[in-house]
Enzyme design. Structure first.
Site, PDB file in Angstrom:
ATOM      1  N   GLU A  76       0.838  -1.204   0.000  1.00  0.00           N
ATOM      2  CA  GLU A  76       0.000   0.000   0.000  1.00  0.00           C
ATOM      3  C   GLU A  76       0.876   1.259   0.000  1.00  0.00           C
ATOM      4  OE1 GLU A  76      -1.275   2.770   3.315  1.00  0.00           O
ATOM      5  OE2 GLU A  76      -2.151   0.806   3.782  1.00  0.00           O
ATOM      6  N   GLU A 103      10.812   3.054   2.225  1.00  0.00           N
ATOM      7  CA  GLU A 103       9.445   2.869   2.691  1.00  0.00           C
ATOM      8  C   GLU A 103       9.343   1.785   3.757  1.00  0.00           C
ATOM      9  OE1 GLU A 103       6.055   4.801   2.941  1.00  0.00           O
ATOM     10  OE2 GLU A 103       7.739   5.314   1.636  1.00  0.00           O
TER      11      GLU A 103
END
Length: 864
Positions: free
Chosen positions: A66, A137
Site C-alpha cells: 500500500e 518505505e
C-alpha cells in the site's frame, strides 16, 4: 465492451445525485456518481487483498505494498508525482490496509479530476516500485509501527489476536516492521522487492471495486473511467476466503488480565457470534446492542454508574471479515469498579437473562427501524472523499441496488435471529479482557509484537451462570438454550449472585423520536449569519437553512464566564462542573441521541459552550432540560468522586501521549495567556473537594454573557423565542445565581508576540522515559489578522505542505508523522496567524546535537 447497468438504487429522499453501475470488460466493477453542486471530485479503489493474504514470514507485506504504490509509475516516473499533483490542486490522498481489503482514495478540485484520476489509475496498471524506494518505505512502515508500540489500542487489539488459533489469519501481526520486512527476509535469502512484485500479482481487476464522484455528467465520467481503468489486468484471482471463527474452545471461557501503558481500568466482555452481515435485513446485533448498550434508567450502565463503578459503556458487534464477528461489551471502570469486576460481569449476564425471559419485543424493533429510516433519508451530505470511502465497501458486500444503503435499514422483524445471537452470548463462549496497572507483578506472559504483559485464568460457566444438572427422565425435550434458564436449574453461581440487586428493565418508548419533519418557510433569503436580537444578557446570531433543506437545526450557546480560568483552581473546577453536567444529563438525554438529537457541553477558553443539533421537532425539549440542569446544579458527592478520580487519571495520562502532542502542548503553554501547566492543574484537582466545587459554581456563573447562534430549519421568530426562554430560565428566576456582565469584562485571548530577529528555543525531556520517540516543532509567527495576508498564508501552506512532507519523511526519513500546518490564535482584538511546522523523529537523539537539516530550513536544538 463495458456494461452500464440500469440499477434502481435505494437512495435517500434528500439525495439529488445521479448514480450508475458500470462493469468494465476486465471485470472491474464501478459506481459512478454525478453531483452538479460539488466543487470537489473524489475516487476510491478497494482491492480485495489485505493483510490476511500476507505470505507466511512476511508480516506486513500488504501494508508495505500500500505504501509503495504512492511512489511512481511507468507513465508518471517522477517520485511523488501523484501526491504532488493532488496537493497542488486543493486535494488530499491516503490509503489503509485492513484484513481482507486495501483501500486507496483521494479528492481534488473538480476541474483537475481527470489528470488526478489518470495518475491514480497507474497504481493498478504499472507502478515502478524501485529498489531505492523499497528501503526508504520499509523505514516508514517501521516508524509507523514504532509509533504504535506504546498505544494501548494497538497493544490490546494485537493481544486479542495473539490469543486466537495460530492457523487462522486473524492471529497474524499485520502492520509490518523492519524486522519482518528487512531483517528476517534477508536471513532467509529473500529479496523483498521480488516478494513485493510477486504479491502485487494478487491485484487483479476482478477483485477491485471503484467509486468515482464528479461534477460532470455520468456519460462523461463513464468515458473517462473506461479509457483509464480498462487497462488494469484481470488475472482472474480468487478472492480471499477467510476461515470461520478464529477462536476455538481453548480460547474461550478465559479471563485475560493485561497491563496497559496509561492509567485507568478497562473491562471488555466478548463472544464470537454469527456475523450480522449474514442477516443484515433482520439486524439482530443492532437490536441487542441497542438494549445491552442502553444508558437510560434500568440499564446495565445506569446501575453501575450510580454505584460509582463505571464511567462509560459501549456494546455492539464488530468485525473486519464476513466470516466471523465478535459481540463486545466494553467499559471504563473506576477503582471501585475494578474491585467489583465480577459483580459487573454478573450484572451483564443477568441482563442477558432478562432479555431471554422477557422475550423479543416487536415495538422496540419497529422504533429502531423508524429511527434508522429517518436517519437514512435525512442524512447530512458529507465530503465526497468520505462518501466514496464509505460507499465502496458496500459494493463487495451487497447487491447493486443496496450499495447506497448497505445494512443501515433493517426491515425484517425476525425474533428467531435475535434469539440465535442471544444464545451465542453464553458463559460457555465468553472471553473477558481486563486492563489495569493493578495487575503489575502478577502477570506471567508477554505478547511477542508489543510486549504486553498479561496472564490468563479460566472462567467456567459455573462461575457465572445457573448450574444445570442432568434432565430428569420425565422432563420434556427442550432446547439447550431454553433449558439454560429452565425451572430445572438448581442454583445461581457466585458472580450472578453477587451482582447488584437494583432492578434491571427494558427502556420505555422513546419520547424524542421526531414526528414533524416538515420544512419551515423563510420569507427572506439570508446569505450570512445576522444579528437578530441583542440584549444586555445575550446576543443572537441567526441563519436559516437555504442550502440543505433538511428538518434539522443547530444551536450553540456560548457561556462567557470570565471567572472560569483566572487560576488553575478555577480552570479545573470549571472543567469538573462541565463533566458533572454531562454526567447528570446522560440518562435523560441518551434517548435523544438515539433519536438523532445530539448535544455536547465542553470547555472553551472563555467559559463553556452548549451545542445541540439534529431534528428540530423535539429540540426545544432537550435544550430546556439542559438549561434547567445548569440552573439547578448541585454537587452529588458520589459522582464528584468518580469524575474527579477519572480526571486525575486523564491528567496523569498526558505523560503517555505521543511526543508530538507534548511538543504542541508546550508551544501553547509558552505562547498563550492563562494557559495553566498541567502539573499545576493536577495539583489543584487533587485538593479539590465537593463542597469547594459547590461554592465555586455560583461564583463562576455570577458573571455571564450568552453568545447564541441558531442555524437551520427554523423561523426567525422561533429563534428569538428560544433565546428569550433561555434568558428567562437562567437569569429571570428567583434566587438565580446568574448575573449579567459588562462588555469590558469579556475575556480576551491573546498570544505572546515574538520579537523580530530573536530566535527562541525550548527543549524538554519527554514525559515518558520508555518512549524513545522524539519531536521537534518549528513555530514561525507571521502576522496579525489581515484578510489578504491570511489568504496568502493559506496559499503558501497549501503549496508547501507536500514538499515539506516529501523532504522530511520520504527523502530524509526523519519519521512517520511529518506535517506543515497553520496555527491560528484568534481573539476579539488580535488574530495572529502562525506557521506551524512539525515533524517527528522516531529515534532517540541527543538534544545538544543538530538533528534536521533540509533544503528549506534548519531545525536544531540549541543547548543554550
Amino acid at each position: 465492451m463495458a456494461a452500464a447497468g440500469n440499477v434502481e438504487f435505494i437512495r435517500a429522499r434528500s439525495d439529488k445525485r445521479e448514480y450508475r453501475r458500470l462493469l468494465l470488460p476486465n471485470a472491474l466493477e464501478c459506481l459512478l456518481i454525478s453531483d452538479a453542486d460539488t466543487d470537489k471530485a473524489a475516487a476510491c479503489m478497494e482491492v480485495g487483498v489485505g493483510s490476511f493474504s500476507d505470505p507466511e514470514g512476511l508480516e506486513g507485506l500488504a501494508h508495505f505494498l500500500e505504501h509503495m504504490l504512492f511512489y511512481a509509475s511507468e507513465k508518471y516516473p517522477g517520485e511523488q508525482d501523484y501526491t504532488k499533483y493532488i496537493s497542488e490542486h486543493g486535494g488530499s490522498s491516503n490509503a489503509f490496509t485492513s484484513s481482507e481489503t486495501t483501500n486507496f482514495y483521494f479528492d481534488v478540485n473538480a476541474d483537475n479530476f481527470e489528470e488526478a484520476l489518470d495518475r491514480f489509475a497507474q497504481f493498478f496498471i504499472k507502478p515502478l516500485m524501485s529498489q531505492d524506494a523499497v528501503l526508504r518505505e520499509i523505514k516508514a512502515v517501521d516508524s509507523e509501527h514504532k509509533k504504535n508500540l506504546l498505544s494501548d489500542g494497538w497493544r490490546m487489539h494485537q493481544l486479542q489476536k495473539h490469543l486466537a488459533s495460530k492457523d487462522h489469519p486473524y492471529h497474524k501481526f499485520s502492520t509490518g516492521s523492519w524486522e519482518t520486512l528487512e531483517t528476517k527476509p534477508k536471513e532467509r535469502g529473500l529479496d523483498i522487492r521480488l516478494e513485493l512484485l510477486k504479491f502485487y500479482e494478487n491485484y487483479s481487476a476482478n477483485l477491485m471495486h471503484l467509486v468515482v464522484y464528479v461534477k460532470e455528467s455520468l456519460d462523461c465520467i463513464q468515458s473517462l473511467v473506461e479509457s483509464l481503468f480498462s487497462h488494469v489486468k484481470n488475472t482472474d484471482q480468487r478472492s480471499f476466503k477467510c476461515p470461520s471463527q478464529p477462536l476455538s474452545a481453548e480460547h474461550l471461557q478465559l479471563l485475560v488480565k493485561a497491563i496497559p501503558i496509561i492509567e485507568g481500568d478497562y473491562l471488555k466482555i466478548s463472544w464470537p457470534v454469527t456475523p450480522n452481515i449474514q442477516f443484515y435485513k433482520e439486524g439482530p446485533c443492532r437490536y441487542l446492542s441497542h438494549l445491552i448498550g442502553h444508558e437510560g434508567e434500568g440499564s446495565i450502565f445506569h446501575i453501575i454508574k450510580e454505584l460509582g463503578w463505571a464511567m462509560d459503556l459501549v456494546a455492539g458487534a464488530g468485525s473486519d471479515s464476513n466470516e466471523y464477528s465478535f459481540f463486545s461489551v466494553g467499559m471504563r471502570l473506576t477503582d471501585a469498579g475494578h474491585d467489583h469486576m465480577e459483580d459487573i460481569i454478573g450484572l451483564v449476564f443477568k441482563y442477558i437473562h432478562l432479555l431471554k425471559e422477557d422475550g423479543i419485543h416487536e415495538w422496540i424493533f419497529d422504533e429502531l427501524a423508524s429511527i434508522n429510516e429517518t436517519e437514512f433519508h435525512y442524512q447530512d451530505k458529507v465530503h465526497p472523499i468520505s462518501y466514496v470511502t464509505s460507499t465502496v465497501s458496500s459494493m463487495r458486500l451487497f447487491p447493486p441496488e443496496e450499495w447506497l444503503v448497505g445494512e443501515s435499514l433493517p426491515s425484517k422483524y425476525a425474533p428467531n435471529r435475535i434469539n440465535m445471537i442471544l444464545d451465542e452470548l453464553s458463559p460457555e463462549r465468553v472471553r473477558i479482557l481486563c486492563e489495569s496497572k493493578k495487575f503489575e507483578g502478577s502477570t506471567n506472559c508477554a505478547e511477542p509484537w508489543y510486549n504486553t504483559s498479561y496472564s490468563i485464568e479460566n472462567v467456567t460457566p459455573y462461575m457465572i451462570k445457573v448450574c444445570t444438572p442432568p434432565l430428569p427422565a420425565h422432563a420434556p425435550a427442550i432446547s439447550s438454550s431454553n433449558y439454560y434458564f429452565s425451572s430445572y436449574a438448581s442454583m445461581w453461581q457466585q458472580w450472578i449472585q453477587k451482582a447488584p440487586t437494583e432492578k434491571l428493565y427494558l427502556p420505555k418508548p422513546n419520547i424524542f423520536v421526531p414526528k414533524d419533519l416538515s420544512l419551515k418557510e423563510v420569507p427572506d433569503k439570508v446569505t450570512f449569519p445576522t444579528i437578530l436580537r441583542k440584549t444586555p444578557l445575550s446576543r443572537l446570531w441567526y441563519k436559516p437553512d437555504m442550502l440543505f433543506f433538511t428538518p434539522k437545526v443547530y444551536i450553540i450557546i456560548d457561556f462567557h464566564c470570565p471567572l472560569s480560568s483566572h487560576s488553575p483552581e478555577a480552570a479545573v473546577s470549571t472543567s469538573l462542573f462541565v463533566d458533572l453536567l454531562v454526567d447528570y444529563l446522560n440518562a435523560y438525554a441518551y434517548d435523544a441521541q438515539i433519536a438523532g438529537l445530539f448535544y455536547s457541553i465542553y470547555l472553551t477558553s472563555t467559559g463553556f459552550q452548549v451545542c445541540v443539533g439534529g431534528y428540530n421537532d423535539k429540540m426545544r425539549v432537550l435544550l430546556h432540560a439542559i438549561m434547567k440542569q445548569i440552573v439547578n446544579f448541585v454537587v452529588k458527592p458520589n459522582r464528584f468522586s468518580a469524575l474527579k478520580e477519572t480526571s486525575v487519571k486523564d491528567y496523569q495520562n498526558f505523560n503517555f501521549s505521543q511526543p508530538y502532542s507534548q511538543a504542541s502542548y508546550y508551544l501553547s503553554l509558552i505562547l498563550e495567556e492563562k494557559k495553566w501547566p498541567l502539573v499545576e492543574k493536577l495539583q489543584a484537582l487533587s485538593k479539590l473537594e465537593s463542597d469547594s466545587l459547590a461554592k465555586f459554581v455560583p461564583h463562576l456563573l455570577s458573571k455571564t454573557y450568552l453568545e447564541c447562534y441558531i442555524q437551520g430549519n427554523i423561523e426567525p421568530g422561533e429563534a428569538e423565542s428560544i433565546v428569550q426562554e433561555i434568558e428567562d430560565t437562567i437569569f429571570n428566576t428567583p434566587n438565580s445565581v446568574f448575573k449579567p456582565m459588562s462588555p469590558s469584562q469579556y475575556l480576551v485571548k491573546r498570544v505572546i508576540m515574538l520579537e523580530k530577529e530573536i530566535k527562541c528555543c525550548y527543549q524538554i525531556e519527554g514525559l515518558n522515559q520508555k518512549n524513545e520517540n522524539s519531536s521537534v516543532v518549528q513555530y514561525i509567527q507571521v502576522h496579525q489578522d489581515d484578510a489578504l495576508s491570511n489568504i496568502k498564508l493559506e496559499l503558501f501552506s497549501l503549496i508547501s505542505s507536500q514538499p515539506a512532507f516529501n523532504q522530511l519523511r520520504t527523502v530524509e526519513q526523519l519519521g512517520y508523522i511529518t506535517y506543515l500546518s497553520l496555527r491560528y490564535v484568534l481573539s476579539r482584538e488580535t488574530h495572529t496567524f502562525c506557521l506551524h511546522c512539525s515533524f517527528i523523529i522516531l529515534t532517540y537523539f541527543d538534544p545538544s546535537d543538530p538533528i534536521v537539516e533540509s533544503g528549506h530550513s534548519r531545525l536544531s536544538f540549541n543547548p543554550q
